[in-house]
Design an enzyme around this catalytic site. Structure first.
Site, PDB file in Angstrom:
ATOM      1  N   ILE A 214       0.823  -1.195   0.000  1.00  0.00           N
ATOM      2  CA  ILE A 214       0.000   0.000   0.000  1.00  0.00           C
ATOM      3  C   ILE A 214       0.867   1.259   0.000  1.00  0.00           C
ATOM      4  CG2 ILE A 214      -1.852  -1.221   1.185  1.00  0.00           C
ATOM      5  CD1 ILE A 214      -1.116   0.212   3.730  1.00  0.00           C
ATOM      6  N   CYS A 215       0.358   2.296  -0.645  1.00  0.00           N
ATOM      7  CA  CYS A 215       1.090   3.561  -0.758  1.00  0.00           C
ATOM      8  C   CYS A 215       0.845   4.405   0.492  1.00  0.00           C
ATOM      9  CB  CYS A 215       0.629   4.311  -2.008  1.00  0.00           C
ATOM     10  SG  CYS A 215       1.431   5.898  -2.237  1.00  0.00           S
ATOM     11  N   LEU A 216       1.905   4.633   1.264  1.00  0.00           N
ATOM     12  CA  LEU A 216       1.815   5.420   2.498  1.00  0.00           C
ATOM     13  C   LEU A 216       2.649   6.690   2.428  1.00  0.00           C
ATOM     14  CD1 LEU A 216       2.114   2.523   5.114  1.00  0.00           C
ATOM     15  CD2 LEU A 216       0.029   3.606   4.285  1.00  0.00           C
TER      16      LEU A 216
END
Length: 300
Positions: A247-249
């Protein structure tokens, strides 16, 4: 929730997810502003219709999905500006538009559903938050999650035994806090070295539970670098995800992690990284038909 047995005039109180009554036994069931705490609402409604008599009545009041949207929006904007990331402070509410279909699916008939918007004024945000605390609405899971007392100022290839133990203790504490708040939403375990983690997380959307596998490795440069959390089954289904389902954090969590090294740990990555991500992405993926409710898929 209160169930009234008319013949004996006996009142019993039970948790919504543990209705230990006989089938076709209750005349009247009332639930007042508590169903938004239920993790599996379809199961709860199925239990209610099971224990109601044929001509029994179920009456309930729930908070709508737009409840406190001004407060939630203000807190998110303030945290993005000051901390570079956001965290949930208020428990999620149900979407009114989906209640009718869930009641029908459970077997209820002669439905009457009404909505009412009640506007209550407060002089400042703090008086409102005090009332919310009394009601038990604030999301205490993140607020009560402690910092790590660590001396790991330099990157490490493996978690030292003392730090690994502390990570486990804090995770257990966080999970227990969630259970007490009836907001349990993930499970994690690791290998013996504490370098590989895996488990499950789930998210309630439109009163349905969506469950996903979690996995991540501890980076070689930990704690300077935050773990990259992956949901493998969502790989390629959203633009806010890297290859392998990571996931893009970058926008909402990594700046927050960088400011708090080495006080942040795995639990903070889950609570402040994964939590807000699934709260934003899963509803959109569901509405677009990319993520489907697994129980529905099994009946097709």
């Amino acid at each position: 929730m209160t169930a009234v047995l008319m013949k004996t005039s006996l009142q019993l109180q039970q948790h919504e997810e543990e209705l230990a009554f006989k089938t076709n036994n209750i005349d009247f069931i009332i639930s007042c502003l508590s169903l938004h705490w239920v993790n599996n609402l379809p199961h709860c409604l199925n239990n209610i219709i099971r224990i109601l008599k044929n001509d029994g009545v179920f009456m309930a009041a729930v908070f709508g999905g737009e409840t406190l949207y001004e407060l939630r929006g203000a807190l998110h904007l303030a945290e993005l500006e000051r901390d570079g990331g956001i965290a949930p402070h208020i428990s999620p509410f149900t979407e009114i538009r989906d209640i009718g279909s869930l009641l029908t699916k459970a077997g209820f008939a002669m439905l009457t559903i009404d909505t009412d918007e009640i506007v209550v004024g407060y002089p400042t945000m703090f008086e409102l938050m005090w009332d919310l605390k009394v009601l038990g609405v604030p999301y205490e899971g993140v607020n009560s999650f402690p910092y790590i007392e660590s001396t790991l100022a330099k990157p490490v290839r493996h978690l030292p035994r003392n730090s690994q133990d502390q990570v486990q203790i804090l995770l257990v504490e966080y999970v227990e806090n969630n259970k007490k708040a009836d907001n349990d939403w993930f499970r994690l375990q690791s290998n013996e070295q504490g370098t590989k983690w895996f488990g499950k997380c789930w998210y309630i959307h439109n009163l349905l539970k969506y469950e996903f596998e979690i996995e991540f490795d501890i980076p070689v440069t930990y704690p300077t670098t935050a773990p990259e959390i992956a949901l493998p089954e969502l790989d390629g289904k959203t633009a806010k995800m890297y290859r392998g389902g990571k996931i893009c954090l970058t926008d909402h969590f990594k700046p927050l992690w960088a400011r708090n090294v080495p006080k942040f740990g795995i639990g903070h990555a889950i609570a402040l990284g994964l939590g807000p991500w699934i709260a934003v992405e899963i509803p959109e993926l569901v509405e677009r038909g990319i993520v489907k409710y697994k129980e529905d898929a099994e009946h097709k």
